[in-house]
Design a protein around this motif. Sequence first.
Motif, PDB file in Angstrom:
ATOM      1  N   GLU A   8      24.968  11.596   8.354  1.00 47.57           N
ATOM      2  CA  GLU A   8      25.106  11.016   7.521  1.00 47.57           C
ATOM      3  C   GLU A   8      24.340   9.048   7.798  1.00 47.57           C
ATOM      4  N   LYS A  14      21.566   4.683   3.253  1.00 50.43           N
ATOM      5  CA  LYS A  14      22.410   5.309   2.321  1.00 50.43           C
ATOM      6  C   LYS A  14      21.904   5.381   0.726  1.00 50.43           C
ATOM      7  N   GLU A  18      18.923   6.426  -1.565  1.00 50.18           N
ATOM      8  CA  GLU A  18      19.995   7.403  -3.041  1.00 50.18           C
ATOM      9  C   GLU A  18      18.376   6.473  -4.391  1.00 50.18           C
ATOM     10  N   GLY A  22      16.906   9.845  -4.648  1.00 51.49           N
ATOM     11  CA  GLY A  22      17.891  10.802  -5.655  1.00 51.49           C
ATOM     12  C   GLY A  22      18.869  10.818  -4.110  1.00 51.49           C
ATOM     13  N   ARG A  23      19.344  12.666  -3.680  1.00 49.40           N
ATOM     14  CA  ARG A  23      20.160  12.560  -2.867  1.00 49.40           C
ATOM     15  C   ARG A  23      18.961  13.105  -1.634  1.00 49.40           C
ATOM     16  N   ASN A  26      17.134  17.267   3.674  1.00 48.86           N
ATOM     17  CA  ASN A  26      17.412  17.723   4.855  1.00 48.86           C
ATOM     18  C   ASN A  26      16.836  17.147   5.151  1.00 48.86           C
ATOM     19  N   ARG A  29      18.013  14.330   6.407  1.00 46.16           N
ATOM     20  CA  ARG A  29      18.859  13.619   7.416  1.00 46.16           C
ATOM     21  C   ARG A  29      19.242  14.604   8.802  1.00 46.16           C
ATOM     22  N   GLU A 166      16.831  22.948   1.103  1.00 47.89           N
ATOM     23  CA  GLU A 166      17.768  22.960   0.649  1.00 47.89           C
ATOM     24  C   GLU A 166      17.917  24.175  -0.052  1.00 47.89           C
TER      25      GLU A 166
END
Length: 177
Positions: A8, A14, A18, A22-23, A26, A29, A166
């Motif tokens: 995270e 973060k 975003e 957006g999200r 991977n 991450r 994903e």
Amino acid sequence: MERLPLKEFEPALKRRLEELWGRPPNLYRALANHPAIVAAWTEFANTLRHGSRTPRALRELLILRGAQLSGSEYEWAQHLRMARKAGVREAQIAVLAAWRSSPEFDARERAALQLAESVTSGRVSDEAYREAMRHFDHQDYVELTVTVAFYAMVARVLNAMAVELEPDFREYSPKLP
């Protein structure tokens, strides 16, 4: 199997991720295992994506070709959506590997694709440079070269980290040739 845990982000990063993507995918991450690198990566990728003046569709064509050459399924699947949104035609996507002989590409696109292949292979000939300069100025040449080189690095990082695609990207079409 991924080689690194998907982490995270600290709150400010973060929010920034975003805001931009957006999200976070991977890849980001996985890169979050090194907070300073993922922060710098984010801003550099944003500049290439949104701070460039060459057409986004052209840059996406080059990224897709690099993904083909590198065999990067993750990069191919992620950028198919972006390419389509930017206006890359389905006919171009279908024949991208045969761009040299396809009537789907104009002279400017061919010059850029030749440059993309050259940069991805690590050797830009004088001929490839001259052909690119018939269609682009120095700023465009830098943008295209750095975009291709960055996404060649992305493919290598994805491979080294074994980042998994994903789930919502796994049923993409056409599949990576």
